[in-house]
Structures are given as structure tokens and as C-alpha cells.
Design an enzyme around this catalytic site. Structure first.
Site, PDB file in Angstrom:
ATOM      1  N   ASP A  95      -2.305   8.418   3.530  1.00 20.70           N
ATOM      2  CA  ASP A  95      -2.401   8.081   2.088  1.00 20.70           C
ATOM      3  C   ASP A  95      -3.729   7.886   1.507  1.00 20.70           C
ATOM      4  O   ASP A  95      -4.481   6.981   1.600  1.00 20.70           O
ATOM      5  CB  ASP A  95      -1.669   6.553   2.057  1.00 20.70           C
ATOM      6  CG  ASP A  95      -1.174   6.231   0.465  1.00 20.70           C
ATOM      7  OD1 ASP A  95      -1.377   6.844  -0.443  1.00 20.70           O
ATOM      8  OD2 ASP A  95      -0.525   5.195   0.427  1.00 20.70           O
ATOM      9  N   HIS A 204       2.955  -1.370   0.103  1.00 15.35           N
ATOM     10  CA  HIS A 204       2.593  -1.133  -1.255  1.00 15.35           C
ATOM     11  C   HIS A 204       2.970  -2.237  -2.178  1.00 15.35           C
ATOM     12  O   HIS A 204       4.192  -2.591  -1.977  1.00 15.35           O
ATOM     13  CB  HIS A 204       2.645   0.130  -1.905  1.00 15.35           C
ATOM     14  CG  HIS A 204       2.148   1.495  -1.356  1.00 15.35           C
ATOM     15  ND1 HIS A 204       2.503   2.579  -1.105  1.00 15.35           N
ATOM     16  CD2 HIS A 204       0.637   1.306  -0.632  1.00 15.35           C
ATOM     17  CE1 HIS A 204       1.669   3.266  -0.772  1.00 15.35           C
ATOM     18  NE2 HIS A 204       0.726   2.437  -0.154  1.00 15.35           N
ATOM     19  N   HIS A 329      -9.317   2.587  -0.400  1.00 20.76           N
ATOM     20  CA  HIS A 329      -9.213   2.279   0.889  1.00 20.76           C
ATOM     21  C   HIS A 329      -9.452   3.236   1.968  1.00 20.76           C
ATOM     22  O   HIS A 329      -9.816   3.268   3.091  1.00 20.76           O
ATOM     23  CB  HIS A 329      -7.983   1.539   1.202  1.00 20.76           C
ATOM     24  CG  HIS A 329      -7.929  -0.085   0.529  1.00 20.76           C
ATOM     25  ND1 HIS A 329      -7.137  -0.916   0.500  1.00 20.76           N
ATOM     26  CD2 HIS A 329      -9.055  -0.776   0.024  1.00 20.76           C
ATOM     27  CE1 HIS A 329      -7.105  -1.966  -0.096  1.00 20.76           C
ATOM     28  NE2 HIS A 329      -8.536  -1.829  -0.445  1.00 20.76           N
ATOM     29  N   ASN A 330      -8.689   4.441   1.622  1.00 17.82           N
ATOM     30  CA  ASN A 330      -8.743   5.714   2.719  1.00 17.82           C
ATOM     31  C   ASN A 330      -9.354   6.793   1.980  1.00 17.82           C
ATOM     32  O   ASN A 330      -8.932   7.344   0.991  1.00 17.82           O
ATOM     33  CB  ASN A 330      -7.356   6.055   2.894  1.00 17.82           C
ATOM     34  CG  ASN A 330      -6.502   5.090   3.653  1.00 17.82           C
ATOM     35  OD1 ASN A 330      -6.940   3.912   4.073  1.00 17.82           O
ATOM     36  ND2 ASN A 330      -5.260   5.125   3.777  1.00 17.82           N
ATOM     37  N   PRO A 378      -6.902  -8.291  -0.383  1.00 16.62           N
ATOM     38  CA  PRO A 378      -5.450  -8.735  -0.416  1.00 16.62           C
ATOM     39  C   PRO A 378      -5.057  -9.322   1.133  1.00 16.62           C
ATOM     40  O   PRO A 378      -5.299  -8.595   1.916  1.00 16.62           O
ATOM     41  CB  PRO A 378      -4.680  -7.832  -0.942  1.00 16.62           C
ATOM     42  CG  PRO A 378      -5.389  -6.439  -0.650  1.00 16.62           C
ATOM     43  CD  PRO A 378      -6.682  -6.762  -0.554  1.00 16.62           C
ATOM     44  N   MET A 381       1.874 -11.457   2.225  1.00 23.40           N
ATOM     45  CA  MET A 381       2.607 -11.783   0.896  1.00 23.40           C
ATOM     46  C   MET A 381       2.521 -13.366   1.075  1.00 23.40           C
ATOM     47  O   MET A 381       3.261 -13.976  -0.181  1.00 23.40           O
ATOM     48  CB  MET A 381       3.909 -11.010   0.387  1.00 23.40           C
ATOM     49  CG  MET A 381       4.857 -11.499   1.963  1.00 23.40           C
ATOM     50  SD  MET A 381       6.288 -10.077   1.553  1.00 23.40           S
ATOM     51  CE  MET A 381       7.247 -10.391   2.630  1.00 23.40           C
ATOM     52  N   SER A 385      -5.164 -14.417  -0.989  1.00 24.93           N
ATOM     53  CA  SER A 385      -5.970 -13.253  -1.312  1.00 24.93           C
ATOM     54  C   SER A 385      -7.368 -13.644  -1.549  1.00 24.93           C
ATOM     55  O   SER A 385      -7.507 -14.609  -1.771  1.00 24.93           O
ATOM     56  CB  SER A 385      -5.725 -12.177  -1.796  1.00 24.93           C
ATOM     57  OG  SER A 385      -4.217 -11.759  -1.681  1.00 24.93           O
ATOM     58  N   HIS A 403     -10.685  -4.292   4.135  1.00 29.35           N
ATOM     59  CA  HIS A 403      -9.663  -3.875   2.752  1.00 29.35           C
ATOM     60  C   HIS A 403      -8.482  -4.887   2.773  1.00 29.35           C
ATOM     61  O   HIS A 403      -7.589  -4.790   2.012  1.00 29.35           O
ATOM     62  CB  HIS A 403      -9.226  -2.552   3.173  1.00 29.35           C
ATOM     63  CG  HIS A 403      -8.132  -2.349   3.957  1.00 29.35           C
ATOM     64  ND1 HIS A 403      -8.205  -2.809   5.337  1.00 29.35           N
ATOM     65  CD2 HIS A 403      -7.041  -1.497   3.797  1.00 29.35           C
ATOM     66  CE1 HIS A 403      -6.855  -2.349   5.862  1.00 29.35           C
ATOM     67  NE2 HIS A 403      -6.414  -1.654   5.054  1.00 29.35           N
TER      68      HIS A 403
END
Lengths: 480, 133
Positions: A95, A204, A329-330, A378, A381, A385, A403
Site C-alpha cells: 500500500d 483503513h 507511512h509507506n 492514530p 478504534m 490517538s 505511524h
């Protein structure tokens, strides 16, 4: 833990001693709590494998959110000499430019609560998410799509999807130089084009947070953050385009590595010299995917602004909405670094890591010159964060930081532990409202599937790489 | 279906077994389709697939990646897989199924080379494959 020779240097750093075939040491950022999460992983061997690749400068590093990846560890940072080192598609990941952006609002939690259900449902409807999601409303022509790959967020600004001011709040102004769509296969174009403007699935997300704690009032003020403020975090990347580009070039570099005499302990580390034909072509294709990802997040930010306008009335500008920051991030990037007293051109791989520039760095836009770059971290859930700022200690990581929280459980294990549980209701009991395109995603993403992000942040701030600015608490989210 | 899921922190692994190499390639393709939610009972269409690799494990990755592309991007759902010709470096096969475009249940980004293995154990060929999810 492993057959490697480990030594704790200080409360935040563990060194992996250099043993053949390593060309350098490994350096893992971990406090005691993070160290315990490393015990059942093969992740440290992956740090050592990266240390064996040609042309590596400085240690093979791992951020505290490190976990077992494929080839390179996730949370890995490695710099390779432009002239003597390698570039590796597996060192960036499938990704490409998966990243995160933070959109500020001028709204307080009390303003949002009365309309929260409508807001969440509207975001869920307006931002395409889920497995194989496509965005027909924002479909672009083949020719236009090539512009997206060349221009990134600048394309979104040119089309009126984002205000010009946003470009100051993107890493590299939202466009990685050197992109060339000719280096992208027809398959990759076909896979990615319908997915522009979509969130996707897996880890995501789109999340509404409230600023729960301000740790540094001056920097928070400079960033535009205040207590009880509602902000939006978006995590997504280059979708099928990046997946296919990585796959195309890993395959090509499995052969290229052999031609260039590079021994690979794991084929997923497939690589080629940075300046070889294969290396340059991969960089051009990777930069194209990175630019897609910048544009993708800019389009999602546009859909979020529109949704806030529908729900609260008035323009996004009047609602105080603006981009705080958008980062990769990548990614592999050509960056000058200081090494052994001189400036060296390096190809820095960050796989599950983010850039973190300290105050005064001349690559910063003027708005962040005094504060340092915002570093968005982040969590899972259900927990917190963080927003940090790059600090002077980031020199030792070639300006890189963590990250996110970092996975602890496999998706399979997380699903097993979710069986029979009502995840949405569990989140609601923590005052977090969630909507998901798939129940399976929700099960894979349960909070305990991740490390406690507070341990990650404690390590990264303790090591002086970044400084705490504000803590965020999630209260609503869309999962793919 | 002769495959099991194996744990990997970032991703998902599958271990597939079959009595011959040809059958292994067939079962691996079906396992991938099953994980993605890309199976169908309909056999309306037939697609020919050609793959090449530098050796057998490379060929396995290339073949599965081709199947992944047809399922994700072309909306093809698979009923039956046939391997018609197989060497260590080349494969010609066909997929029977239908272009239903039905929603998938999982997004597989790629078939990786990480910890990839094909072994011959107790008269069975066993492949271990990590998928990036």
C-alpha cells in the site's frame, strides 16, 4: 527472544549487535512495555535481515509500533546510499503511500453531538468504503488519471477539490517528484483508476475525534488545536494501484537482485541498486502511486467537507475546516542526510513509519518552522490517538517516527477473539459510534488487536524523536 | 477444500496440500478465491491464464497473482480451475466461472514471497503462502 544478540542501551532503545551477514547494527525503539510485545515475534530477525542489504547507512531501525511484516518489518526505517545502496519495493510495502491526514474543524464536541448520528451516516454514505470500493461520482478519464499520478494533491487543487492552502500541509506539498506513469503497468492503471476517492477496507478508516488533552499549549495553538475540538482523521493509501505496482516490481526485482549479485535471505526483500534501470523505474512508478494516494486523501477530505456542510450548514471554511497535515507511512524518498560529518544523498525507506521534521528544518513550510512537523499517530478504534511534533532527536532516525499503534494480534486471531461478541455495542459502551461496510473488518480491528498506542508514544517522546502536543479520543468512525 | 489458514500478525497465511504439483496449483487458486469470496457455482465462461516465473515457487506466486487480478479487477468468480500445462517456470491453465461482479468478502492486496514454501511431505505437496490483506 531470538538467536540475535540484544542489548538494552537506555529505557527507550535496544540494539541488535552486528553479526554476519549484517552490515550494520539494528536499533529498536522500545520501552519495557513495547519490549514485551516483541517476544513472540520474528520481527527482530526482519530488522537484522534489512541490516544485511547493500549500501545501508546507519542502523536498520524499528519504530516502537514495529510488528512482523513480510520481508521488511512494519515500523521499519532504513537509509541506503543513493550511489551504493538499494531500493526495495518490499521495503515500501504494497500500500504505497498509505498515510494519514488530519482535518481540523472549528466545532466543539457539544456542537456535534446533537447531529452525530446524521453526520456519521452521511459520512458512511458519501465516502465510498469497503472491499473493492469504487467511486463512480468522481470517475476520471484515462488522460486525467495520468495527471493524478504526476501531480498528486496538486491535481486535486487544480480541479477545485481542495483549497490551494492545503498544499502547505502535505508532506512534500502533496507531490513526490520523479513520478512517471510510463513506468506503471496497464494492469496497475486498470486496478487503481476506479478506486480513486475511496477509503478501501482492512485497517483503513475515517474517524471523528475530540481533542481530549492539550500537552503543549503553544504548539497546539500554532497547529490550530484546542480542547474539546472535533477533528477528523483519515487513513488510506494508493489502493489497487499501489498493490499492483509493488507486485509488478517485487517480481521484476527478484530477478534483478540476482543479476546485480545481491543475496536475498527472503525474496520479499527483492531489490536493485537505487540508480540501476530497475531501481529508477520502480521509483518512478512508486512516486506515481504515492501521488495517487495524496490525491485520494484530498478527494476524501473534499467529501468530508461537503458532508459537514450538508449536516451543519454554511461553508467548510466557515466551519473552520482545514487540513492540519497529510503524511506518508509507506514510502521510499530521496533525502539528504548527515552521516559521519558529511551530507549524503540517501534513499530512505519508511515502511509503517512517518517523517518527523524538527523545528527549523528548511524543508518545513513556514507555518511549521517554529513548531516542527505535525506527527499524526492514530491508535486503535477504542483508545486514544496522538498529535506530536517532530523534535531534534529525530536526526538519529533520519527524521522518522512511529505511524500508529502497531498490530499485536493476527487478523485470524482477532476474528477468533471477536466470535460471539457484539463489537459495535462494546464500542458504544465506550461512547464510540461506528459504522462498518463489513462485520469481518470490525472483528479484525478490535482494540486488543493493537498495542497500546500510549506505550508507543511514551517511547517515541522519551527517545526525543517527537514531542507530545495533543491527545485525541475517538467518538465516531467509518471502517471499510 | 484442502487448505488451512495460518496466523501472521500483519496478514493472513494459507497452507494448501495436494497429491501432485498440478493439483497444488489448482487448490491454491481455489483457496485464494475462497478467502476473497470469489467462488461461484456458474460455469458460463472460460478464461485462459498463462504465467511464467523463474522457478516453481515464483511461478506459484505469479499464477495466484493472475487469479487475484481476474477476481478483483475483472469481477470474475471462479467455479473450476484446470492446470493444462505445467513446468517449473511456465503454466497454462484455465478458469471456469462467470463474470458476476458480486461483492467480495476480503480485499487481498497481494500474494507475497514472504516465507513462501513448497515442500513434499508424506507424498503430499504442501505450499505455505502469505497474503497481504
Amino acid at each position: 527472544m531470538s538467536g540475535l544478540n540484544l542489548r538494552r542501551i537506555d529505557p527507550f532503545r535496544i540494539e541488535i549487535a552486528r553479526t554476519p551477514p549484517m552490515r550494520t547494527t539494528g536499533l529498536v525503539y522500545a520501552n519495557r512495555a513495547i519490549e514485551r510485545t516483541l517476544e513472540h515475534e520474528n520481527v527482530l530477525q526482519q530488522v537484522a535481515n534489512v541490516a544485511a542489504l547493500p549500501g545501508i547507512i546507519g542502523p536498520s531501525m524499528a519504530m516502537p509500533d514495529i510488528h512482523w511484516g513480510y520481508g521488511f518489518p512494519i515500523g521499519g526505517v532504513a537509509a541506503f546510499s543513493r550511489d551504493e545502496g538499494i531500493i526495495s519495493p518490499g521495503g515500501v510495502g504494497y500500500d504505497i503511500n498509505c498515510g494519514v491526514c488530519c482535518i481540523l474543524t472549528g466545532l466543539k464536541i457539544g456542537d456535534v453531538r446533537p447531529r452525530m448520528e446524521r453526520l456519521l451516516a452521511s459520512l458512511f454514505n458519501n465516502v465510498p468504503s469497503g472491499v473493492g470500493s469504487r467511486n463512480k461520482a468522481l470517475a476520471v478519464s484515462n488522460r486525467e488519471f495520468l495527471q493524478v499520478l504526476e501531480l498528486g494533491a496538486r491535481w486535486a487543487v487544480k480541479q477545485g477539490y481542495a483549497p490551494p492552502d492545503d498544499l502547505q500541509a502535505h508532506e512534500d506539498s502533496g507531490c513526490i517528484a520523479g513520478a512517471d506513469p510510463d513506468a506503471v503497468s496497464a494492469k496497475a492503471l486498470e486496478r487503481g483508476q476506479p478506486q480513486l476517492g475511496t477509503l478501501g477496507s482492512g485497517n483503513h478508516f475515517l474517524e471523528l475525534d475530540v481533542v481530549d488533552l492539550v500537552a503543549d499549549a503553544d504548539k497546539a495553538g500554532a497547529f490550530g488545536l484546542f480542547e474539546n475540538q472535533v477533528v477528523v482523521l483519515v487513513h488510506t493509501g494508493s489502493r489497487g494501484l499501489g498493490h499492483q505496482i509493488c507486485d509488478d516490481y517485487v517480481h521484476e526485482m527478484v530477478s534483478a537482485a540476482s543479476r546485480h549479485g545481491i543475496a536475498l535471505p527472503d525474496r520479499q526483500l527483492a531489490c536493485a541498486p537505487v540508480m540501476s534501470r530497475e531501481g529508477r523505474e520502480y521509483f518512478a512508478a512508486m512516486a506515481s502511486a504515492a501521488n495517487f494516494a495524496f490525491a485520494n486523501r484530498a478527494l476524501i477530505a473534499f467529501l468530508i467537507r461537503e458532508t459537514f456542510e450538508q449536516v451543519f450548514g454554511g461553508s467548510a471554511e466557515r466551519l473552520g475546516m482545514r487540513l492540519l497535515f497529510d503524511c506518508c507511512h509507506n514510502i521510499a524518498k530521496m533525502e539528504p542526510i548527515e552521516w559521519e560529518g558529511r551530507e549524503v544523498q540517501a534513499c530512505i525507506h519508511r515502511k509503517g513509519a512517518t517523517r518527523a521534521l524538527p523545528p527549523g528544518d528548511n524543508r518545513l513550510p513556514r507555518r511549521f518552522m517554529q513548531t516542527g512537523q505535525p506527527v499524526l499517530v492514530p491508535g486503535d478504534m477504542g483508545r486514544m490517538s496522538y498529535i506530536l511534533s517532530g523534535a531534534q532527536g529525530a536526526r538519529e532516525t533520519f527524521f522518522s517516527a512511529c505511524h500508529g499503534a502497531g498490530r499485536l494480534l493476527s487478523r485470524h486471531e482477532a476474528k477468533k477473539r471477536s466470535r460471539g461478541r457484539k463489537i459495535l455495542e462494546e464500542l458504544l459502551s465506550r461512547d464510540i459510534h461506528a459504522m462498518a461496510a463489513s462485520r469481518a473488518t470490525l472483528a479484525e480491528e478490535i482494540p486488543e488487536a493493537y498495542k497500546d498506542v500510549s506505550d508507543v508514544v511514551d517511547t517515541i517522546t522519551g527517545a526525543g524523536i517527537a514531542a507530545a502536543v495533543a491527545r485525541l479520543k475517538p467518538f465516531a468512525m467509518v471502517k471499510g | 477444500m484442502p487448505y488451512t489458514l495460518i496466523d501472521h500478525t500483519a496478514d493472513l497465511g494459507m497452507r494448501v496440500s495436494a497429491p501432485t504439483v498440478e493439483a497444488l496449483f489448482v487448490e491454491a487458486a481455489l483457496a485464494l478465491c475462497d478467502i476473497m469470496g470469489g467462488l461461484t457455482p456458474s460455469e458460463e465462461e472460460r478464461l485462459t491464464v498463462r504465467s511464467s516465473g523463474i522457478d516453481r515457487v515464483d511461478l506459484l506466486v505469479r499464477w495466484l497473482q493472475e487469479v487475484l487480478f481476474l477476481v478483483e479487477v475483472k469481477g470474475f468468480r471462479v467455479a473450476k480451475v484446470v492446470v493444462e500445462h505445467l513446468t517449473d517456470t511456465d503454466l497454462r491453465g484455465s478458469l471456469r466461472g462467470a463474470c458476476t461482479g458480486e461483492p467480495l468478502k476480503a480485499e487481498v492486496k497481494a500474494v507475497t514471497y514472504h516465507n513462501l514454501e513448497v515442500a513434499h511431505i508424506d507424498n503430499q505437496y504442501v505450499a505455505t503462502i502469505i497474503l497481504d490483506m
